[in-house]
Design an enzyme around this catalytic site. Structure first.
Site: not given
Ligand code: AP5
Length: 214
Positions: A13, A88, A125, A158, A169
């Site tokens: 994403k 979420r 990552r 991270r 997660r």
């Molecule tokens: P990446 O683009 O980083 O993936 P992502 O979907 O953004 O993954 P996240 O782990 O960041 O999502 P998340 O929703 O768990 O974390 P968030 O930070 O929102 O890609 C991943 C890897 O794959 C990278 O290395 C990239 O290079 C590679 N890649 C990408 N596309 C590729 C492809 N097509 N082919 C090959 N490789 C590829 O949330 C973290 C924490 O914050 C949560 O656990 C929670 O505690 C809190 N939080 C955040 N938002 C909320 C909310 N709305 N409500 C409550 N808590 C929240």
């Protein structure tokens, strides 16, 4: 264009949101990035969020809703935005729908991928803690090993990307966030995107959807 990017951890994403944000000059609002920045800064919001983020659990709805509500009212959001990682939970989705015109959503892009690939992408990552650029030890290497191309500082893994926390997660995603797929499907605004291909290929699917909308 007002979009929500929905999908499990590690699906890509953030990677796609950053590309689209540049291409269409609209802000990416990534609640994960905002929370990590608050934690790094040691602000009151960061202190409240830290234990949840570190454990791979969701930060309380009230806090995240407050952050997004304030962000949506900022000037740069008027011409569109990408909400990356919000909503979420059903509570967050309901709250968003009640934020008035500022929160009107055109489309929800749901990215899907098998769990084995999710886990492997997360394991590889590396991110820049300054500009939040996302790299991968297998799929997207920086020009200089472990150093951000843009900022020149060392990349980090991270804390919530360790195997145990990733497991948690994924469980939390299935329980709290996956029900939003049906929630938005019922509203007729959901587009599903197969995220298994290379970044460029997934980006083409995203652009195709955006072109139909514009
Ligand atoms: P990446 O683009 O980083 O993936 P992502 O979907 O953004 O993954 P996240 O782990 O960041 O999502 P998340 O929703 O768990 O974390 P968030 O930070 O929102 O890609 C991943 C890897 O794959 C990278 O290395 C990239 O290079 C590679 N890649 C990408 N596309 C590729 C492809 N097509 N082919 C090959 N490789 C590829 O949330 C973290 C924490 O914050 C949560 O656990 C929670 O505690 C809190 N939080 C955040 N938002 C909320 C909310 N709305 N409500 C409550 N808590 C929240």
């Amino acid at each position: 264009m007002r979009l929500i990017f929905l999908g499990p951890p590690g699906v890509g994403k953030g990677t796609q949101a950053k590309r689209l944000s540049k291409a269409y000059c609209i802000p990416q609002v990534a609640t994960g990035d905002i929370l990590r920045a608050a934690i790094l800064k040691g602000s009151a919001e960061g202190k409240e969020a830290k234990a949840y983020v570190d454990a791979g659990r969701l930060v309380p709805d009230e806090l995240v809703i407050r952050i997004v509500r304030a962000r949506l009212l900022e000037d740069d959001m008027k011409d569109g935005f990408i909400l990356d990682g919000f909503p979420r939970t059903k509570e967050q989705a309901d709250a968003l729908s009640q934020m008035g015109e500022a929160s009107r959503i055109d489309r929800v892009l749901y990215f899907y991928l098998d769990e084995e690939t999710l886990v492997s992408r997360i394991a590889g990552r590396r991110t820049c803690s300054k500009c939040n650029e996302i790299y991968n030890t297998d799929y997207r290497l920086p020009k200089v090993k472990d150093v951000c191309d843009a900022c020149g500082i060392f990349l980090v893994q991270r804390k919530d990307d360790c195997a145990e926390t990733v497991k948690e997660r994924l469980i939390v995603y299935q329980k709290e966030t996956a029900p939003l797929i049906e929630y938005y499907q019922k509203q007729g605004c959901l587009s599903c995107i197969d995220a298994s291909g290379p970044v460029e290929e997934v980006a083409r699917h995203v652009t195709d959807i955006c072109l139909v909308m514009s």
